[in-house]
Design an enzyme around this catalytic site. Structure first.
Site, PDB file in Angstrom:
ATOM      1  N   TYR A  56      -5.520   4.026   5.506  1.00 39.71           N
ATOM      2  CA  TYR A  56      -4.236   3.328   5.416  1.00 39.71           C
ATOM      3  C   TYR A  56      -4.203   2.055   6.254  1.00 39.71           C
ATOM      4  CZ  TYR A  56       0.913   2.927   5.787  1.00 39.71           C
ATOM      5  OH  TYR A  56       2.215   2.489   5.771  1.00 39.71           O
TER       6      TYR A  56
ATOM      7  N   ILE B 189       0.807  -1.216   0.000  1.00 39.92           N
ATOM      8  CA  ILE B 189       0.000   0.000   0.000  1.00 39.92           C
ATOM      9  C   ILE B 189       0.843   1.271   0.000  1.00 39.92           C
ATOM     10  CG2 ILE B 189      -1.973  -1.137   1.053  1.00 39.92           C
ATOM     11  CD1 ILE B 189      -1.192   0.144   3.724  1.00 39.92           C
ATOM     12  N   GLU B 190       2.152   1.134   0.269  1.00 38.98           N
ATOM     13  CA  GLU B 190       3.029   2.301   0.230  1.00 38.98           C
ATOM     14  C   GLU B 190       3.488   2.617  -1.191  1.00 38.98           C
ATOM     15  OE1 GLU B 190       4.037   4.554   2.220  1.00 38.98           O
ATOM     16  OE2 GLU B 190       3.468   3.853   4.206  1.00 38.98           O
ATOM     17  N   SER B 191       3.988   1.591  -1.874  1.00 39.34           N
ATOM     18  CA  SER B 191       4.703   1.857  -3.134  1.00 39.34           C
ATOM     19  C   SER B 191       4.527   0.787  -4.192  1.00 39.34           C
ATOM     20  CB  SER B 191       6.201   1.958  -2.831  1.00 39.34           C
ATOM     21  OG  SER B 191       6.674   0.689  -2.355  1.00 39.34           O
TER      22      SER B 191
ATOM     23  N   GLN C  20       8.551   4.540   1.276  1.00 33.69           N
ATOM     24  CA  GLN C  20       8.005   5.895   1.210  1.00 33.69           C
ATOM     25  C   GLN C  20       8.424   6.764   2.395  1.00 33.69           C
ATOM     26  OE1 GLN C  20       5.584   7.319  -1.563  1.00 33.69           O
ATOM     27  NE2 GLN C  20       7.330   6.083  -2.214  1.00 33.69           N
TER      28      GLN C  20
END
Length: 204
Positions: free
Chosen positions: A186, A81-83, A100
């Site tokens: 998130y 979910i970050e990158s 990130q």
């Protein structure tokens, strides 16, 4: 149907099912996690599937760094979910790399970020730094939902919100709308990723 443009190898395909990692962090029950699972398994199915496959390229070094800090294996899926495990990705806010990192946090955790070198883009260096940062956040909050929220919006913001609202959990802050919208999404999406990683076939 997975597009093969991302180029996962046969070895990567076999890394997708990961019951052990999903079992390493208790997954709360909350409507937002269920919503995220539905979103990932329908509207975002292909991109999530590609990210899970791409994760195999980095799992050995991520698992090693997490083990060194005695952290749950499930955190290896935070970059989904970050990158999407893309080392060159830069966010609008200036976060960069698989994990990130913002520049100041990266420097605080020993990464070089200047005109000539940006170690946030180095998977090995940034993973070691991320593991130490996650360890520190968990020590601060003694709760993974709160620690993950702090990873997204900063520990100071989480502490202030806990104090201002009188909440004791991330989920109370989520229900009251007290945290930034991005952070409220998130943490549930991370847990949704863990659920899917544990049994991808069941989620299509």
């Amino acid at each position: 149907i997975l597009s093969r443009s991302a180029g996962p190898t046969p070895a990567e395909v076999h890394e997708v099912v990961d019951v052990e990692a999903a079992a390493s962090i208790p997954i709360p029950e909350h409507r937002t996690i269920d919503s995220a699972v539905r979103l990932f398994s329908v509207d975002m199915k292909e991109s999530i599937q590609t990210s899970l496959l791409r994760s195999a390229r980095y799992r050995k070094l991520i698992d090693k760094a997490l083990a060194e800090q005695k952290l749950p294996k499930g955190l290896a899926y935070l970059p989904v979910i970050e990158s999407a495990y893309m080392p060159t990705l830069t966010s609008r806010a200036g976060a960069h790399g698989i994990w990130q990192f913002m520049p100041d946090t990266a420097r605080e955790y020993g990464l070089r970020v200047d005109w000539w070198v940006d170690e946030r883009a180095d998977p090995e260096y940034s993973t070691r730094a991320a593991a130490i940062y996650l360890r520190d956040l968990y020590k601060m909050f003694d709760d993974w939902s709160l620690a993950l929220a702090a990873y997204n919006c900063g520990p100071g913001r989480v502490r202030r919100t806990l104090t201002e609202t009188g909440a004791t959990t991330f989920w109370e802050m989520l229900d009251s709308g007290a945290l930034p919208k991005e952070t409220r999404g998130y943490v549930p999406t991370f847990f949704a990723t863990l659920l899917i990683a544990s049994d991808p076939e069941a989620y299509g």
